[in-house]
Every structure is written in C-alpha cells, then in structure tokens.
Design a protein around this motif. Structure first.
Motif, PDB file in Angstrom:
ATOM      1  N   UNK A  74     -10.660  -4.692 -19.469  1.00  0.00           N
ATOM      2  CA  UNK A  74      -9.543  -5.316 -18.777  1.00  0.00           C
ATOM      3  C   UNK A  74      -8.862  -4.293 -17.876  1.00  0.00           C
ATOM      4  N   UNK A  75      -8.469  -4.706 -16.666  1.00  0.00           N
ATOM      5  CA  UNK A  75      -7.809  -3.789 -15.744  1.00  0.00           C
ATOM      6  C   UNK A  75      -6.404  -3.455 -16.249  1.00  0.00           C
ATOM      7  N   UNK A  76      -5.966  -2.209 -16.048  1.00  0.00           N
ATOM      8  CA  UNK A  76      -4.636  -1.776 -16.487  1.00  0.00           C
ATOM      9  C   UNK A  76      -3.563  -2.390 -15.600  1.00  0.00           C
ATOM     10  N   UNK A  77      -2.366  -2.569 -16.174  1.00  0.00           N
ATOM     11  CA  UNK A  77      -1.243  -3.100 -15.401  1.00  0.00           C
ATOM     12  C   UNK A  77      -0.830  -2.100 -14.332  1.00  0.00           C
ATOM     13  N   UNK A  78      -0.430  -2.562 -13.159  1.00  0.00           N
ATOM     14  CA  UNK A  78      -0.042  -1.625 -12.087  1.00  0.00           C
ATOM     15  C   UNK A  78       1.276  -0.930 -12.417  1.00  0.00           C
ATOM     16  N   UNK A  79       1.477   0.192 -11.777  1.00  0.00           N
ATOM     17  CA  UNK A  79       2.713   0.960 -11.934  1.00  0.00           C
ATOM     18  C   UNK A  79       3.599   0.770 -10.705  1.00  0.00           C
ATOM     19  N   UNK A  80       4.922   0.806 -10.931  1.00  0.00           N
ATOM     20  CA  UNK A  80       5.874   0.671  -9.827  1.00  0.00           C
ATOM     21  C   UNK A  80       5.954   1.976  -9.047  1.00  0.00           C
ATOM     22  N   UNK A  81       5.988   1.877  -7.726  1.00  0.00           N
ATOM     23  CA  UNK A  81       6.219   3.036  -6.877  1.00  0.00           C
ATOM     24  C   UNK A  81       7.691   3.428  -6.988  1.00  0.00           C
ATOM     25  N   UNK A 101       3.520  -1.308  -5.368  1.00  0.00           N
ATOM     26  CA  UNK A 101       2.755  -0.937  -6.557  1.00  0.00           C
ATOM     27  C   UNK A 101       1.714   0.099  -6.197  1.00  0.00           C
ATOM     28  N   UNK A 102       1.172   0.760  -7.231  1.00  0.00           N
ATOM     29  CA  UNK A 102       0.117   1.744  -6.991  1.00  0.00           C
ATOM     30  C   UNK A 102      -1.259   1.107  -6.926  1.00  0.00           C
ATOM     31  N   UNK A 170       5.447  -7.132 -12.794  1.00  0.00           N
ATOM     32  CA  UNK A 170       4.238  -7.126 -11.961  1.00  0.00           C
ATOM     33  C   UNK A 170       3.012  -7.332 -12.825  1.00  0.00           C
ATOM     34  N   UNK A 171       1.936  -7.787 -12.163  1.00  0.00           N
ATOM     35  CA  UNK A 171       0.669  -8.075 -12.834  1.00  0.00           C
ATOM     36  C   UNK A 171      -0.465  -7.607 -11.945  1.00  0.00           C
TER      37      UNK A 171
END
Length: 731
Positions: A74-81, A101-102, A170-171
């Motif tokens: 499963x892809x990891x959740x994105x991180x906030x810039x 997002x990154x 975010x997703x």
C-alpha cells in the motif's frame, strides 16, 4: 617422513574446517537479508529493496512487482509541505483553502463555525460530516497533481465577520490510497464588509443644546453626526465624517464618539453657538467600523431645541398718591416726637461652607450629584469643565454672571443652586461621556450678595466600566515585527507571540502568560499614553519562525473586552539567507621583472669586489707583520714597558718609605742613569718609535720629527729615575 605426513594431514583438515565456517557465515547473512526484505514487503509504507523498486518501475502503474511471494504494498500517506495547509484571500462570505503535498494526492476539508463542540477524525473530514450530527458550514475536496506544487479550492456561502474552524486531511493517490491519520486544524475569520448598525437613536432638548443617545447593535464603531437646518440638502458620507454641511461649510453642530457594541452613549451639542431656542434641525449621522466600512448614505433624524422661555412680566404701575390729611381743628401744634433710631448696620460677612460641603456624591457613568450647605441662606454658582483642558480658574463674578465663562469649547455644564439656611441642597448634573474626567468650580454668596473671596475646585472621575475599543495591525519586515495599536482610551496593550498556530489564547493567558507549557514565543506590554493615536513598537524575531499575534488592550480602570485581537493569518519570517560569498583574494603584488643576465652580472661583480678588498687587507696585514723594522720596534717597546713597570715599583716603594718616616736624607737631583737602562739615545728612539709607528711613520722619520715637548717629558722621566735610584741607595 611419518611426522611430515601427519603435519600435512592436519593442515588440510584445518583448511577444510575454515572453508566450512566461511560458507556457514555467508549462508546466515543471506538468510537475514532475505528475511528483512520479506518483512519490508509486508509493512505498509516500508521502503522497497532494490529488486522491489526495479520490479515496480518495470510495471509503470505504481503497483509493486512480484518479489518473493508477490504481495502488493500500500502506498504511504503523503506529507504536508511546510506552511500548508493554509487559508488565504478571505472575503465577506468565504476564503480559499490552499495545500501542497510531497506527492500527488487528494485534500479533504471541512469548515465549521467557531468554537467547535467536537473533534473531527480523519474519516469525518473525508466524509464531510460532524460526529455530533450538527451541520457543517462547508466541505469538499480537491486534487494535488504535482509534488511540492500548491493547489487550492474556494469556499463560499459563509457569514461575514465570523470566526470559523478549518479542518484538513490528505490522502495518497493510486489504486490503494492511504489517508493521513492526523487532522490539521486552524482558525479563519471572514472579512467584515458592512458598517455598524445603529440599534437606537433618541434625542432630547436641553435649552439651546440637543442631547442624542445612540447605541450600536452588531459591532463596535465610531459614530459621526452633523446638524443642519431642517429642509436643507443632505450632506455626503465623507462630509458628515469631516463635520461639514452639504455646501462644504462647517456644520451648525458636529461631533463623534467611539461606541461599544450594545452600550448606549449620550452626545451633547455643548458649546454650539449656532443653535437657538425653538430651532428645527436635522441630524445626519454615519457609522464606521475598525475596517473602515461606512454606509452608502448618511441616516437622518429631525431634532429640535427647547422652545423660547416666556418673557418676564412688566412691573405693576405705582399706586395713586393718597389725598392730603384734613386740617386739624385745634390750631395748637402737637408736641414734638422723639427723633427716630438709626437704621441697623448691614451685614458684610460672606457665607461659609458647613463641614463636609461642598461634596460630590452618587458618581455614576454619566452623572454626579453636587451637595452644598451654607452657614446662611444664599446661592451657589458652579461650572464644569474637562479636566484635560487645564482651564484657568474663573473668578466668583464670572461664575455668577455665567455669560463670559472661559474656554467655552471645554465647558460641559454650568448653573446655580439655591441654598436655604440650615439645609443641604443637592443638584444632579448629567449628560457627560462615560468615564469622563471633570473639574468643577464653585463659589457662593448670601442673600445680601456678600460673595466668597475664593473659588472652590473639585476633581471628578466618573465611573468607567466600558472596555476600550482598540484596533491593531502586525507588519512583518524581514525579521522585525512592528505591532501598531490604536485605542480610544489611555491604558496598556499586552501581546503574545505563539509559534503554535493552532492554539487560541484567552484574555487571562495573555495578561498573565504561563511559565510552563504551553509558553509563548514572545510576550510583553507597552503603555498607551494618548487616546485615538497609533502606538507602535518593534520586536526582533529571527529567521525560521511561524507564529500568530494576540493583543489585549486594558484601560486605566482595568476594563478590557474578553475578545482577543488576533492576526488574520500566521506570520512567517522564512529561512535564514545564505551566507555571503567569500571575498575574492587580493590581487598579486606587482613584480618588477629584471633581466636574468643583468642580475647575474651584478651578483658576480659585487662579490668579486668584496673578495678583492678582503685579499688586499690580508696582504697589507702580512706585509706589516713580516718586516724587520716591525720586529725591532716590538722588542724595544717591550723593553721600555718593562723599565716603566720597574720605575713604578720603585716609585711606590719610595712613597711608602716617605710616609713611614724612614727617609732621613735630602734627595738631590742627579743625572745618573738607573741600572738596567740603555743610554739616553736608546730610550729616546724607543719612545719615539713606540708612539709613531701606529700612524704609519718609519723609524727615521719619527726620530727627525720629535718635538720639544716630548724631549722635555723624556728628560723629566730620566731625572725621576735617577732620583729614585739614589734614594734607594741611601736607604
């Protein structure tokens, strides 16, 4: 031979054991690596191995290739810039939600009115619902298509000048997206776009003045008014603010006041000389909030002054003269009556105040009571001024006439109070602004017009229970923050700077910042010494900070609003600039290029000349030391030195004997030669040679040039030697 064979067998056995150990170690390491890679395949968001990344790149659809057992990751959740999400471009009915997002993904948001009653989870934000079932103000989502590039969505349909709470989560994108577990929450304030609403407006006539009582219903603001003759053209909004009529001339009466929401205040047209008894006027008024919002046109209301007082009645005509008395029947005159007593002497003493009088009692927000008690019947005259005007004390005569009172612009009330003997008279004086600082001048006289010689002065402070209305602005310039505060009252402004952009500070926390956690990034206060003027101060922040600014203004009576003034959005100083590049090296020193051949010639010539000079000096020294004459002179000089030392010894012995008294005979000068000396010519030549050889002269030249002084000296020395010799023989 047997021993050598045994040694070879042992050596081969040890070698086989070593190879087996190495093989076992290699197998264990390979097994551990495979196990770590298998565990990485099973963990969501774990970094992929080289083989896994290669297989995933080969598929091209973001799905992991089959490694080992071929399980999908499963892809990891994105991180906030950093600095996102944020609300920007606030309007009267909404704002923009911006996020970066990154990695590509989807952003979900929910907007609720502040303060919220529940805490939203990530699933609640994605679903756009409140767990309590209460409706939300707005919700939605938008996509972020590129990593590090901000995307935004517009929120509309909100109420103006309202506080809202924005929740964002975010997703990740792809076939198997992952939702963030943490919800980002921040406060947002919509813009106020309308002017304050006047909830009540009443007026009453006070002689030639008009008192208007006004209250604002929805927000704090400033109330402006002008008075014009009824029936004239209405002025514009700006003319009302500037205190002008429709033709640009000054209004008959004008004024302004800062009003708190829901609190009524009375404005009196005191000192307006253009108003008359029975006048009919129209009041035009405008309101303005702290954002500068004003109505499109002024509001009007008809107001009147008091009718003219009735004229005083004319005095009655004098009575008709009585007829003369009849002539007495008896002609004899009556006996003379005694002379009348002289009239009593009139009183000339002025009245005195009874103890505790005059007094100011029942002080309220806009009024107070004046109490006066005199030692006799009389009248008290008074005038009330603004204390800040520093009006000169009027005399008793001026207070009595009340027609030439000084500084009419600062005069707030005046009048007289009848005081009966033995009673305390009270007068309620009202119509002042709340919390006003006043001064009252009082003087009294009796019914015979004997006036006090001095005027009594009393300071009055009306009750102030209204919090100051203030605005503030925070301007960030580089790493310096400038805070500008404007308050309608003198007091003190407290501020707090907090790097936790999600925290909402209360008034109590700002006035007394906690020492523990949470603690403010920076806090302090500054005095406001002038009402209605901007007061600013600068704070050094530094690089790399993101923070909110909170301000509370407290007046001199510790009144303050429970609502905290907060910056509309978080401020950020940004990262520190890169260090300046190093300064370039200094240019190389200029060198004078010379011909190598010339330098070599100069070097050889210089040292050759020095060598020749040294050789010549050595030659001259050898020549001097090797000559026969030099050796002869040296021998003679040594002999002369020996004789000189002998003479000094004999002279010392002679002097010693003379001191001891051993010499008895008379010393006669003789010309005998001391034993051991050569003849006179030998000494003469030796002495001359020893002195002149140093100068480079030869022996014969020195002998020929001997002067008379040297000859005399040598003769004296010879006689001394002879004398010494003879004395020695006699002793």
């Amino acid at each position: 031979a047997r021993r050598m064979a045994t040694t070879r067998r042992r050596t081969s056995l040890h070698a086989r054991r070593n190879r087996a150990c190495v093989a076992v170690v290699v197998c264990v390491v390979a097994a551990v690596a495979c196990a770590v890679d298998a565990v990485g395949d099973a963990v969501v968001g774990a970094p992929a191995s080289w083989a896994t990344r290669r297989s995933r790149d080969a598929t091209g659809d973001g799905e992991r290739g089959r490694v080992g057992r071929g399980r999908a990751l499963l892809q990891a959740a994105p991180n906030d810039v950093a600095g996102y999400p944020r609300a920007r471009a606030a309007t009267t009915d909404g704002f923009d939600v911006e996020h970066a997002l990154d990695a590509p993904g989807t952003v979900y948001y929910v907007v609720r009115q502040s303060p919220p009653t529940t805490v939203l989870s990530a699933a609640n934000v994605k679903g756009g619902v409140d767990p309590s079932g209460a409706p939300v103000a707005a919700s939605g989502s938008f996509s972020v298509t590129s990593a590090g590039v901000a995307a935004s969505a517009t929120v509309r349909g909100l109420l103006e000048n309202r506080a809202y709470v924005l929740s964002v989560v975010s997703e990740s994108s792809g076939a198997t997206p992952t939702l963030q577990s943490t919800v980002q929450t921040q406060s947002v304030m919509t813009v106020d776009g309308t002017a304050p609403v006047v909830s009540s407006f009443t007026h009453e006539a006070r002689g030639t003045e008009i008192a208007m009582t006004v209250a604002l219903g929805d927000e704090d603001g400033t109330f402006y008014y002008v008075l014009q003759l009824r029936g004239s053209t209405a002025p514009t909004v700006q003319q009302v603010v500037d205190g002008l009529q429709n033709d640009g001339t000054p209004a008959l009466a004008k004024g302004s006041a800062y009003l708190a929401k829901g609190r009524s205040q009375t404005l009196v047209t005191t000192g307006s000389v253009a108003l008359n008894y029975g006048g009919e006027y129209t009041a035009y008024y405008v309101t303005e909030d702290r954002h500068g919002n004003k109505p499109a046109a002024p509001t009007s209301a008809n107001v009147d002054t008091a009718p003219s007082p009735p004229s005083s009645p004319s005095p009655p005509p004098p009575p008709n003269p009585s007829p003369p008395p009849p002539t007495p029947a008896v002609a004899q005159p009556p006996s003379p009556s005694p002379p009348p007593s002289p009239p009593p002497t009139p009183e000339v003493d002025a009245p005195r105040y009874v103890a505790g009088s005059p007094a100011i009692t029942n002080v309220q927000q806009t009024s107070f009571d004046l109490e006066v008690e005199l030692s006799e019947t009389g009248v008290a005259y008074y005038a009330v001024y603004d204390r800040a005007a520093a009006v000169a004390m009027p005399s008793g005569a001026v207070l009595k006439t009340q027609t030439s009172l000084p500084s009419v612009a600062f005069l707030r009330a005046f009048g007289s109070l009848d005081v009966a003997n033995g009673s305390r008279s009270t007068r309620t004086i009202s119509g002042f602004s709340e919390g006003a600082e006043l001064v009252i001048f009082i003087v009294a006289e009796d019914d015979l017009q004997n006036m006090m010689s001095s005027t009594t002065v009393i300071d009055i402070n009306l009750i102030d229970d209204i919090a100051p209305a203030a605005t503030f602005d925070a301007v960030l310039q580089g790493t310096s923050l400038k805070i500008i505060v404007n308050s309608n009252e003198i007091g003190e402004a407290f501020y707090v700077l907090d790097t936790d952009t999600q925290m909402q500070w209360t008034t109590t926390q700002i006035l007394n910042p906690p020492a523990g956690t949470p603690s403010p990034f920076k806090s302090g206060s500054i005095n406001i010494t002038q009402a209605g003027a901007d007061v600013s101060w600068t704070i050094s922040i530094g690089y790399g900070y993101e923070f909110n600014v909170f301000v509370v203004v407290v007046d001199r009576y510790d009144n303050f609003y429970p609502v905290v003034l907060k910056s509309t959005s978080a401020l950020s100083t940004g990262p520190a600039p890169p260090p300046p590049p190093p300064s370039p090296p200094p240019p190389p020193a200029k060198r004078v290029e010379r011909d190598p051949g010339t330098l070599l010639t100069m070097f050889v010539g210089t040292y050759t000349l020095l060598g020749l000079l040294c050789l010549y000096g050595c030659y001259r020294w050898l020549q001097k030391c090797s000559g026969t004459q030099y050796r002869d002179n040296l021998m003679k000089r040594r002999a002369f030195d020996a004789k000189g030392r002998q003479f000094q010894g004999k002279q010392y012995n002679l002097a010693k004997k003379s001191v001891d008294g051993e010499t008895t005979s008379t010393v006669r000068p003789e010309s005998d030669i001391i034993k051991g000396y050569a003849d006179y010519e030998e000494y003469d030549v030796m002495e001359a040679g020893s002195k002149t050889h140093v100068g480079g002269m030869h022996y014969k030249e020195a002998h020929a040039t001997k002067n008379a002084q040297q000859v005399s000296r040598e003769h004296r020395l010879n006689r001394l030697l002879n004398l010494s010799r003879r004395v020695e023989k006699e002793s």
